[in-house]
Scaffold this motif. Structure first.
Motif, PDB file in Angstrom:
ATOM      1  N   GLU A 274       0.783  -0.393   0.065  1.00 52.88           N
ATOM      2  CA  GLU A 274       0.396   0.405   0.037  1.00 52.88           C
ATOM      3  C   GLU A 274       0.745   1.192   0.679  1.00 52.88           C
ATOM      4  O   GLU A 274       1.321   2.356   0.531  1.00 52.88           O
ATOM      5  N   ILE A 275       1.955   1.106  -0.618  1.00 55.08           N
ATOM      6  CA  ILE A 275       2.711   2.562  -0.900  1.00 55.08           C
ATOM      7  C   ILE A 275       1.773   3.884  -0.990  1.00 55.08           C
ATOM      8  O   ILE A 275       2.010   4.555  -0.852  1.00 55.08           O
ATOM      9  N   GLY A 276       0.425   3.501  -1.931  1.00 54.34           N
ATOM     10  CA  GLY A 276      -0.037   4.976  -2.346  1.00 54.34           C
ATOM     11  C   GLY A 276      -0.465   5.866  -0.478  1.00 54.34           C
ATOM     12  O   GLY A 276      -0.945   6.843  -1.062  1.00 54.34           O
ATOM     13  N   ASN A 277      -0.547   5.081   0.322  1.00 54.59           N
ATOM     14  CA  ASN A 277      -0.172   5.262   1.578  1.00 54.59           C
ATOM     15  C   ASN A 277       0.675   6.523   2.670  1.00 54.59           C
ATOM     16  O   ASN A 277       0.328   7.172   3.419  1.00 54.59           O
ATOM     17  N   ASP A 281       5.597  13.921   3.352  1.00 52.66           N
ATOM     18  CA  ASP A 281       7.060  14.126   3.832  1.00 52.66           C
ATOM     19  C   ASP A 281       8.139  12.708   3.604  1.00 52.66           C
ATOM     20  O   ASP A 281       9.230  12.851   3.701  1.00 52.66           O
ATOM     21  N   VAL A 282       7.750  11.191   4.312  1.00 55.78           N
ATOM     22  CA  VAL A 282       7.916  10.446   3.481  1.00 55.78           C
ATOM     23  C   VAL A 282       8.614  10.072   2.810  1.00 55.78           C
ATOM     24  O   VAL A 282       9.537   9.183   2.016  1.00 55.78           O
ATOM     25  N   GLN A 283       7.874  10.525   1.619  1.00 62.33           N
ATOM     26  CA  GLN A 283       8.365  10.129   0.476  1.00 62.33           C
ATOM     27  C   GLN A 283       8.857  10.342  -0.406  1.00 62.33           C
ATOM     28  O   GLN A 283      10.332   9.779  -0.998  1.00 62.33           O
ATOM     29  N   ARG A 284       9.550  11.983   0.448  1.00 62.91           N
ATOM     30  CA  ARG A 284      10.805  12.672  -0.210  1.00 62.91           C
ATOM     31  C   ARG A 284      11.917  11.870   0.684  1.00 62.91           C
ATOM     32  O   ARG A 284      13.020  11.725   0.006  1.00 62.91           O
ATOM     33  N   ALA A 317      -4.739   2.663  -8.260  1.00 63.39           N
ATOM     34  CA  ALA A 317      -4.213   3.524  -9.825  1.00 63.39           C
ATOM     35  C   ALA A 317      -2.827   4.640  -9.021  1.00 63.39           C
ATOM     36  O   ALA A 317      -3.108   6.057  -8.060  1.00 63.39           O
ATOM     37  N   LEU A 318      -1.535   4.244  -8.835  1.00 58.06           N
ATOM     38  CA  LEU A 318      -0.221   5.667  -8.192  1.00 58.06           C
ATOM     39  C   LEU A 318      -0.252   6.798  -9.795  1.00 58.06           C
ATOM     40  O   LEU A 318      -0.211   7.804  -9.249  1.00 58.06           O
ATOM     41  N   ALA A 319      -0.941   6.387 -11.101  1.00 55.11           N
ATOM     42  CA  ALA A 319      -0.595   7.279 -11.923  1.00 55.11           C
ATOM     43  C   ALA A 319      -1.799   8.520 -11.039  1.00 55.11           C
ATOM     44  O   ALA A 319      -1.603   9.594 -11.329  1.00 55.11           O
ATOM     45  N   MET A 320      -2.611   8.253 -11.135  1.00 56.92           N
ATOM     46  CA  MET A 320      -4.121   9.337 -10.566  1.00 56.92           C
ATOM     47  C   MET A 320      -3.664   9.723  -9.583  1.00 56.92           C
ATOM     48  O   MET A 320      -3.799  11.034  -9.276  1.00 56.92           O
ATOM     49  N   ARG A 328       4.221  11.354  -5.499  1.00 55.81           N
ATOM     50  CA  ARG A 328       4.999  12.256  -5.749  1.00 55.81           C
ATOM     51  C   ARG A 328       5.885  12.029  -7.208  1.00 55.81           C
ATOM     52  O   ARG A 328       5.689  10.781  -6.966  1.00 55.81           O
ATOM     53  N   ALA A 329       5.620  12.846  -8.126  1.00 52.10           N
ATOM     54  CA  ALA A 329       5.967  12.186  -9.168  1.00 52.10           C
ATOM     55  C   ALA A 329       7.567  11.617 -10.210  1.00 52.10           C
ATOM     56  O   ALA A 329       7.318  10.507 -10.260  1.00 52.10           O
ATOM     57  N   ASP A 330       8.395  12.113  -8.925  1.00 49.15           N
ATOM     58  CA  ASP A 330       9.916  11.756  -9.146  1.00 49.15           C
ATOM     59  C   ASP A 330       9.499  10.373  -8.248  1.00 49.15           C
ATOM     60  O   ASP A 330      10.184   9.036  -9.030  1.00 49.15           O
ATOM     61  N   LEU A 331       9.140  10.104  -7.355  1.00 50.75           N
ATOM     62  CA  LEU A 331       9.265   8.651  -6.494  1.00 50.75           C
ATOM     63  C   LEU A 331       8.586   7.577  -7.384  1.00 50.75           C
ATOM     64  O   LEU A 331       8.648   6.533  -7.963  1.00 50.75           O
TER      65      LEU A 331
END
Lengths: 554, 134
Positions: A274-277, A281-284, A317-320, A328-331
């Motif tokens: 569930e990476i979408g969750n 700030d943690v995505q960075r 859908a992560l793209a959405m 984050r788009a870069d992640l």
């Protein structure tokens, strides 16, 4: 990480076990004990008889508890009373005693045809030539020869057997099925597993994303470190960073020096479900970890180098999410979306239903409380213990040497028509629940001395129970307001299953106006009064309230 | 007694006495005796299924009646086992030189009984010899 081979010792005395536990401590042992840790550190070891199996019956017990035994060390002569020896037509008791090991070997072969055995004897000790001839047809037997009590020689034999064992091919533990989508997935997974790039797995909830990562991609990657899975949907947002990257003392109130999951998975694979969750700030921080292979514990200034293969999974859908700005788009780009693996939902692989159900049954009944129930049933019918479990779909074969759960062929259309919104997890639940109910019912029939007909190796699955389960789940999936059943993942499988059970019983309660006998009659066969008590007990255990239920039904 | 019976008796002796007597002795490196290992050695020598190894030997191949007693290997094994029997007090006192010495004697018992079994097998009728014997 490859574990050392697991050995099971079968000896009427304790000489071999004592030797192995003293001089061969580099191995794992299949004991009959439930305490953790090796025997040589156990305070109860002096005089303990659970270190090994003393006869065929104890061998069956040990193998029922340990399905991962690699090599059996089997003595030849068993100085036991005749009732503990295997049945034999041999009248010469001395000969019978001296060759009991061969009888145990034949017994073992019926259930474990390819299990490697070291017979702790030499050909010279096989005083009867017909006994020696019996061994020549068994390619999985090695004679220890005159070195049976030489720990180094025995260890060398174990290593030789271990070295020539067939290597597990890609995903043997994973049920690929017959469909083209799964065949393509297998090909892609084979290739992608060997790269060190991050990997994204997509699929609806319950399609087996975690199993694909753990059972297929991690073993095929050749990485020697551990496989660690983190469900990001189960972690509070403010704790995710500490959980993933670790902390140092004083980073925040109550923080201790503690490694995060990245450090724990060093050299291995980290699976983030569930990476979408993941909070922004943690995505960075995750992006930094992916780019440089460096992580920084919370409260620390210097980064630490880690070598972790990241596998991420999501059912959204992560793209959405990128478009909406919550991811984050870069992640997303760093997660290598061009090489993502897509798991098909169960409704698109209905031909695999029997194979998947068989797999779920075998997994559920190989150990634990379900196995205990099965052994109880086998004992009640005087069947041998340790029988494997099989699934019969539509046809009945009595020659499988297994306990078969029989699904009537008329159930197949219902199974195929069901949309399976919970996918494999839902199928697992339906399969195992019905099997447990059928087994419990069969056991109760024995207790109440109801007439038993047919082959005891064949346990019919009550059709009405399946219809009830499927109907209820379909209604829930269709969005019946307030039913409380959506297939959102729970914290544990137990919670998820309990939720389904809760809903089933609550629904039945309403439909029957709170008549437990009528509820029991809908799902169980046998004594109505006794079943009603059992259903009521379960109803109470699940925290359902009779008064509230009746109130709602009115 | 048939030769096949002699062969079986010698095999039983090599298995039930020779193999068990040398169990600990062949696994412990020189000078590495601990009380636990010494206890294992004591069991090998004096508690072989509840009896001394010497007594087990004499029960399986009695000096007066067993044809095996005519073989020189029987005499060698018997002498070694008697010597080991006499060492019991020193071994129970965990004297290091006695432990070392007993281990060597136990290994020699195993060799002697192995040779006895081999000799009994070679002499048995109806057995075609193929190639060189070890």
């Amino acid at each position: 990480m490859t574990l050392p081979p697991k050995l099971l010792i079968v000896d009427d005395g304790d000489r071999y076990a004592e030797m192995a536990l003293q001089f061969m401590r580099g191995y794992r042992y299949a004991t009959r004990c439930t305490l953790p840790g090796p025997c040589w550190t156990c305070p109860r070891r002096p005089g303990c008889t659970l270190t090994h199996a003393h006869d065929a019956s104890e061998l069956d017990q040990a193998l029922a508890r340990h399905d991962d035994v690699d090599v059996v060390l089997l003595d030849l002569a068993f100085d036991l009373p005749p009732e503990r020896l295997l049945p034999s037509n041999e009248h010469d008791q001395e000969r019978r005693r001296r060759h009991e090991g061969l009888a145990i070997l034949a017994h073992l072969r019926k259930r474990h045809p390819a299990l490697s055995v070291i017979l702790m004897t030499s050909k010279e000790d096989l005083a009867y030539e017909d006994a020696a001839a019996a061994l020549e047809v068994d390619e999985y037997v090695t004679l220890a020869g005159s070195d049976a009590f030489d720990a180094r020689a025995v260890a060398l034999l174990v290593e030789r057997i271990w070295a020539r064992r067939p290597r597990a091919s890609l995903g043997d533990a994973y049920e690929w099925g017959k469909g083209t989508a799964m065949a393509r997935l297998k090909r892609e997974a084979t290739v992608l597993a060997r790269t060190s790039l991050p990997l994204l797995i997509l699929g609806e909830t319950g399609t087996g994303k975690s199993a694909l990562a753990e059972q297929v991609i991690h073993p095929a990657s050749g990485r020697m470190g551990p496989f660690l899975a983190v469900d990001l949907s189960a972690l509070p947002g403010n704790l995710v960073a500490a959980e993933l990257f670790g902390t140092v003392r004083g980073a925040f109130s109550g923080a201790l020096d503690r490694p995060g999951r990245f450090e724990q998975a060093n050299g291995g694979t980290l699976f983030l479900d569930e990476i979408g969750n993941l909070p922004l700030d943690v995505q960075r921080l995750l992006l930094l970890a992916l780019e440089g292979g460096r992580i920084t514990r919370l409260g620390e200034s210097l980064p630490r180098q880690v070598d972790v293969r990241l596998i991420a999974a999501t059912n959204t859908a992560l793209a959405m999410a990128v478009k909406s700005g919550t991811f984050r788009a870069d992640l997303y780009a760093r997660l290598n979306p061009s090489a993502q693996l897509m798991l098909p939902p169960l409704r698109e692989r209905l031909d695999d239903l029997p194979a998947l159900m068989t797999r779920f049954l075998q997994r559920a009944f190989h150990a634990g409380s379900h196995r205990t129930l099965l052994e109880e049933y086998a004992k009640a019918h005087a069947l041998p213990s340790g029988l494997p479990v099989a699934l019969e779909m539509g046809k009945v074969s009595h020659a499988t040497g297994a306990l078969s759960f029989a699904w009537a062929s008329r159930l197949q259309p219902a199974l195929r028509a069901h949309p399976w919104p919970g996918n494999l997890r839902e199928l697992d639940h339906v399969t195992v629940t019905t099997a447990v109910f059928a087994l419990a019912d069969a056991l109760q029939a024995i207790e109440t001395e109801r007439a038993q007909t047919g082959n005891p190796c064949w346990i019919p699955i009550p059709a009405r129970l399946i219809h009830e389960l499927l109907k209820l789940q379909q209604e829930s999936a269709g969005g019946s307001a307030g039913s409380g059943t959506d297939y959102a993942p729970a914290a544990t499988l137990h919670d998820w299953v309990t939720g389904i059970e809760h809903t089933l019983l609550a629904s039945l309660f309403q439909e029957t106006g709170g008549d437990f006998q009528a509820m029991a009659a809908r799902i169980l066969t046998g004594s109505p009064a006794r079943n009603a008590r059992r259903v009521r007990l379960r109803f109470n255990q699940l925290g359902l309230r009779v008064r509230a239920g009746r109130g709602r039904s009115k | 007694m048939f030769r096949s019976d002699i062969r079986r008796a010698a095999s039983a002796l090599a298995h039930d006495v020779g193999k068990y007597v040398a169990r600990t002795a062949r696994n412990v490196p020189d000078g590495a005796w601990t009380p636990e290992l010494a206890s294992m050695l004591l069991r090998d020598l004096y508690d072989l299924r509840g009896e001394h190894a010497l007594h087990a030997f004499l029960r399986l191949a009695p000096a007066a009646t067993s044809p095996l007693a005519a073989f020189p290997e029987w005499t060698t094994a018997h002498d070694l086992l008697r010597e080991l029997d006499a060492m019991e007090p020193a071994l129970r006192a965990l004297e290091a030189p006695a432990l070392e010495s007993a281990a060597h004697l136990a290994l020699r018992v195993e060799v002697a009984l192995g040779e006895l079994a081999l000799r009994a097998r070679i002499g048995a009728p109806g057995r075609r010899r193929k190639g060189k014997l070890p």
